[in-house]
Write an enzyme that holds these catalytic residues in place. Sequence first.
Site, mmCIF file in Angstrom:
data_model
loop_
_atom_site.group_PDB
_atom_site.id
_atom_site.type_symbol
_atom_site.label_atom_id
_atom_site.label_comp_id
_atom_site.label_asym_id
_atom_site.label_seq_id
_atom_site.Cartn_x
_atom_site.Cartn_y
_atom_site.Cartn_z
ATOM 1 N N ARG A 168 38.172 34.449 24.023
ATOM 2 C CA ARG A 168 38.321 35.785 24.053
ATOM 3 C C ARG A 168 39.074 36.441 23.229
ATOM 4 O O ARG A 168 40.277 36.013 23.010
ATOM 5 C CB ARG A 168 39.075 35.907 25.687
ATOM 6 N N CYS A 228 31.161 40.686 37.304
ATOM 7 C CA CYS A 228 31.885 39.728 36.173
ATOM 8 C C CYS A 228 31.028 38.512 35.950
ATOM 9 O O CYS A 228 29.869 38.725 36.335
ATOM 10 C CB CYS A 228 33.081 39.001 37.261
ATOM 11 N N CYS A 273 33.956 35.879 43.008
ATOM 12 C CA CYS A 273 35.053 35.447 43.923
ATOM 13 C C CYS A 273 35.994 36.557 44.097
ATOM 14 O O CYS A 273 35.723 37.727 43.438
ATOM 15 C CB CYS A 273 35.681 34.141 43.434
ATOM 16 N N CYS A 316 37.383 40.463 39.061
ATOM 17 C CA CYS A 316 37.438 40.727 37.686
ATOM 18 C C CYS A 316 36.688 42.012 37.299
ATOM 19 O O CYS A 316 36.739 42.464 36.070
ATOM 20 C CB CYS A 316 36.833 39.607 36.895
ATOM 21 N N LYS A 363 50.085 36.779 34.224
ATOM 22 C CA LYS A 363 49.418 37.766 33.389
ATOM 23 C C LYS A 363 50.025 39.180 33.769
ATOM 24 O O LYS A 363 50.383 39.684 34.720
ATOM 25 C CB LYS A 363 47.923 37.774 33.615
ATOM 26 N N CYS A 390 32.248 30.344 34.907
ATOM 27 C CA CYS A 390 33.426 30.422 35.304
ATOM 28 C C CYS A 390 33.801 29.495 36.420
ATOM 29 O O CYS A 390 33.015 29.547 37.549
ATOM 30 C CB CYS A 390 33.669 31.941 36.406
ATOM 31 N N ARG A 416 48.160 41.148 28.228
ATOM 32 C CA ARG A 416 46.697 41.000 27.823
ATOM 33 C C ARG A 416 46.207 42.150 26.905
ATOM 34 O O ARG A 416 46.834 43.167 26.781
ATOM 35 C CB ARG A 416 45.848 40.946 29.113
ATOM 36 N N LYS A 423 48.883 43.466 32.512
ATOM 37 C CA LYS A 423 47.661 44.138 31.992
ATOM 38 C C LYS A 423 48.181 45.597 32.077
ATOM 39 O O LYS A 423 48.808 46.345 32.888
ATOM 40 C CB LYS A 423 46.479 44.099 32.969
HETATM 41 FE FE1 SRM Z 1 39.220 37.798 35.122
HETATM 42 C C1 SRM Z 1 40.414 34.745 35.890
HETATM 43 C C2 SRM Z 1 36.710 36.901 33.797
HETATM 44 C C3 SRM Z 1 38.933 40.866 33.836
HETATM 45 C C4 SRM Z 1 41.302 39.118 37.629
HETATM 46 N N1 SRM Z 1 38.752 36.137 34.610
HETATM 47 C C5 SRM Z 1 39.188 34.879 35.074
HETATM 48 C C6 SRM Z 1 38.550 33.743 34.505
HETATM 49 C C7 SRM Z 1 39.515 33.377 33.127
HETATM 50 C C8 SRM Z 1 38.353 32.377 35.205
HETATM 51 C C9 SRM Z 1 39.477 31.067 34.939
HETATM 52 O O1 SRM Z 1 40.758 31.558 35.238
HETATM 53 O O2 SRM Z 1 39.190 30.178 34.855
HETATM 54 C C10 SRM Z 1 37.242 34.403 34.042
HETATM 55 C C11 SRM Z 1 36.446 33.970 33.147
HETATM 56 C C12 SRM Z 1 34.935 33.809 33.192
HETATM 57 C C13 SRM Z 1 33.933 33.399 32.271
HETATM 58 O O3 SRM Z 1 33.389 32.451 32.355
HETATM 59 O O4 SRM Z 1 34.008 34.113 31.273
HETATM 60 C C14 SRM Z 1 37.308 35.681 34.205
HETATM 61 N N2 SRM Z 1 37.951 38.770 33.865
HETATM 62 C C15 SRM Z 1 37.051 37.943 33.550
HETATM 63 C C16 SRM Z 1 36.358 38.973 32.669
HETATM 64 C C17 SRM Z 1 35.346 38.480 31.492
HETATM 65 C C18 SRM Z 1 35.228 39.657 33.629
HETATM 66 C C19 SRM Z 1 34.111 40.341 32.988
HETATM 67 O O5 SRM Z 1 32.849 39.977 33.663
HETATM 68 O O6 SRM Z 1 34.023 41.163 32.338
HETATM 69 C C20 SRM Z 1 37.274 39.949 32.289
HETATM 70 C C21 SRM Z 1 37.839 39.779 31.019
HETATM 71 C C22 SRM Z 1 38.898 40.710 30.707
HETATM 72 C C23 SRM Z 1 39.584 40.605 29.168
HETATM 73 O O7 SRM Z 1 38.843 40.751 28.285
HETATM 74 O O8 SRM Z 1 40.830 40.183 29.176
HETATM 75 C C24 SRM Z 1 38.276 39.891 33.475
HETATM 76 N N3 SRM Z 1 40.015 39.671 35.625
HETATM 77 C C25 SRM Z 1 39.709 40.946 35.193
HETATM 78 C C26 SRM Z 1 40.005 41.900 35.666
HETATM 79 C C27 SRM Z 1 39.902 43.235 35.645
HETATM 80 C C28 SRM Z 1 40.834 44.009 34.683
HETATM 81 O O9 SRM Z 1 41.610 43.588 34.044
HETATM 82 O O10 SRM Z 1 40.904 45.200 34.581
HETATM 83 C C29 SRM Z 1 40.722 41.476 36.914
HETATM 84 C C30 SRM Z 1 41.446 42.349 37.992
HETATM 85 C C31 SRM Z 1 42.586 42.976 37.548
HETATM 86 C C32 SRM Z 1 43.856 42.049 37.633
HETATM 87 O O11 SRM Z 1 44.107 41.202 37.064
HETATM 88 O O12 SRM Z 1 44.328 41.921 39.008
HETATM 89 C C33 SRM Z 1 40.811 39.902 36.717
HETATM 90 N N4 SRM Z 1 40.765 37.311 36.634
HETATM 91 C C34 SRM Z 1 41.274 37.710 37.495
HETATM 92 C C35 SRM Z 1 42.083 36.981 38.272
HETATM 93 C C36 SRM Z 1 43.032 37.048 39.501
HETATM 94 C C37 SRM Z 1 44.340 37.682 38.997
HETATM 95 C C38 SRM Z 1 45.364 37.778 40.294
HETATM 96 O O13 SRM Z 1 46.253 38.327 40.207
HETATM 97 O O14 SRM Z 1 44.927 37.060 41.444
HETATM 98 C C39 SRM Z 1 41.797 35.702 37.690
HETATM 99 C C40 SRM Z 1 42.345 34.208 38.423
HETATM 100 C C41 SRM Z 1 43.683 34.005 38.089
HETATM 101 O O15 SRM Z 1 44.381 34.594 37.297
HETATM 102 O O16 SRM Z 1 44.254 33.032 38.704
HETATM 103 C C42 SRM Z 1 40.865 35.818 36.846
HETATM 104 FE FE1 SF4 Z 2 35.057 34.223 37.825
HETATM 105 FE FE2 SF4 Z 2 35.909 35.292 40.148
HETATM 106 FE FE3 SF4 Z 2 36.718 36.417 37.928
HETATM 107 FE FE4 SF4 Z 2 34.205 36.429 38.536
HETATM 108 S S1 SF4 Z 2 35.877 37.345 39.637
HETATM 109 S S2 SF4 Z 2 34.654 36.021 36.516
HETATM 110 S S3 SF4 Z 2 33.832 34.466 39.613
HETATM 111 S S4 SF4 Z 2 37.479 34.524 38.638
#
Ligand code: SRM
Ligand code: SF4
Length: 568
Positions: free
Chosen positions: A76, A425, A470, A474, A209, A431, A145, A211
């Site tokens: 990324r 997402c 899930c 995201c 993390k 993922c 991030r 943001k």
């Molecule tokens: Fe996310 C984890 C994809 C934005 C909350 N996110 C992941 C991972 C890396 C899975 C992993 O940890 O193994 C996913 C990779 C999937 C893949 O195959 O590409 C993933 N997140 C994404 C993306 C690509 C979604 C999308 O379709 O666009 C976004 C990439 C953002 C970036 O460029 O940096 C993405 N993730 C977000 C957002 C939205 C935002 O940031 O505005 C959130 C919710 C906001 C937040 O953080 O509260 C988000 N991602 C998570 C979480 C839950 C965090 C938490 O506090 O519980 C995880 C899991 C974790 O961190 O344990 C996670």
């Molecule tokens: Fe993966 Fe869950 Fe984030 Fe979707 S919401 S990309 S399933 S970690």
Amino acid sequence: MDIETPALSANERIKAASNLLRGTIAEGLTWAETGGIADDDQQVTKFHGIYLQDDRDLRAERGKQKMEKAFIFMARMRIPSGILTPAQWLAAEQVARDRGNGTLRLTTRQTIQFHGIIKSNLRPAIQEMHAAMLDTIAACGDVNRNVIASVDPWRPTGHAAVTALAEGIADNLLPHSRAWHEIWLGEERVAGGPEEDEPIYGRTYLPRKFKIGIALPPHNDVDVFAQDLSFIAIEENGAVVGYNVVVGGGMGMTHGEPETYPRAGDVIGFCTPDNAVDVAEKVVTVQRDHGNRSNRKAARLKYTIDRMGLDRFVAELSVRLATPLEPARAYAFTGTGDRLGWSEDGRHFTVFIENGRVHDVGDRRLLTGLHKIAELNVGRFIITPNQSLVLADIPADRRPVVQALLRRHGLDGAVSALRANAVACVAMPTCGLALAESERYLPELVTRLETVLEQHGLREREITIRMTGCPNGCARPYMAEIGLVGRSPGLYNLYLGGAHDGSRLSKLHRTDVDGDAIVAELTPLIAAYATQRQADEAFGDFVIRAGIVRRTVAGLDFHDNVAPQARN
Ligand code: SRM
Ligand code: SF4
């Protein structure tokens, strides 16, 4: 062990032992016997923007055959405000073609993910990005991030202000460690130089993390209330005079664990542009010092604030700030979506990219069309927080050729208002945390809902719909008017009632519903909305006013996974 002091989480040990983010990554890259890397290094590479994944479509078959998982890496990039030059777009596309799975994935944080990179391609991929002045530093991991900012190039003064702030914050909060340069570019360590340090983060970085988003009202495309820290630009006479500061937003939760919950941020004051970088740094240091380092599920800033209490958090922040916050100023948001097509001044075109996946499918040849447009080498490519792309600042004499290329590659077709406001997402197959499909399923569900909306004359009605595979959130589903959160293959929890402008969390309405049940559930609500809504009433507001989301869900309390601030 002292029972008063809970043990640190495993990640804290890994970070402390990583020698400022080096771990044994370089060694792992040389292991020929596996496509993967060591367990601890899988945590450390995140700080370098890199995740070890496996192709889940192949998992069962390879398991049967006792083969190693089909390991692939996701990389990324870090692109503050999502702005690329056309040359950088071309470079990224080349990396995807040569080193990844041939697609670019635009994300909800305005950057690009490359999927399907095998280990031997990782270093070349990063080096090719670096040659185009791109990097993946701190795109993941327990650090700040990618900083996101509203995409409003048609308001050049305001847009320049929010993107400059995003750049300033991103630079200030970039880790100082040279680990990324050494591992991926082969930079030599300078012998006898000053000892490396992380002046803001410290050697174990943040508890989790972090943001940051910056919005230019009335556009809330960055979803300010879903970020750990946000800045809402306040304009006077066409100039940004400062920012309201919002803290404690976040989406992630875990099914069945009510102590985890999405939370909408709180507005705590106003700062001038000169002080905004300091505010960001000091909020980060409060989280560094007070965040939970024992339990990662309670470690985000939102939980720190709920544990400390907002007043104490603000008091702690105030002690650290160079200049005190002033009272928050008035602002108003109208929506979170992108406006597709040509801007009114004809200088910018927003390309709809369904769920951010840039590839050539059928008549929509995004990869080829955007390649041809980038070859013109004009304007800027700006990724939006809704996973689409704005072709900004197209000179007047190149607009006809850009329009012709858009048309020839099927990139200027109309989409319904629901589809334009749909975000999914990634989920399957890359993922590792996905419980259900998302990117591969939402388009089909939207098609079914479009039929219902059309029957009620609502094709042009803007309604936000977001799906995740899930509960991590995201696609920020808990901020949408219709949110769908994966529970298990084919089943989702349905959330309703988020505000159209992203200012209110949605509420859990139904659990474990499949596509048929989702359509069956929404059909009468859409019908009622068509006939009973008040003038200009958004769908999310209507379902709240009509009392539709206040039903009890069997087996689950209405308040499950609800932030304390939202319990009423
Ligand atoms: Fe996310 C984890 C994809 C934005 C909350 N996110 C992941 C991972 C890396 C899975 C992993 O940890 O193994 C996913 C990779 C999937 C893949 O195959 O590409 C993933 N997140 C994404 C993306 C690509 C979604 C999308 O379709 O666009 C976004 C990439 C953002 C970036 O460029 O940096 C993405 N993730 C977000 C957002 C939205 C935002 O940031 O505005 C959130 C919710 C906001 C937040 O953080 O509260 C988000 N991602 C998570 C979480 C839950 C965090 C938490 O506090 O519980 C995880 C899991 C974790 O961190 O344990 C996670
Ligand atoms: Fe993966 Fe869950 Fe984030 Fe979707 S919401 S990309 S399933 S970690």
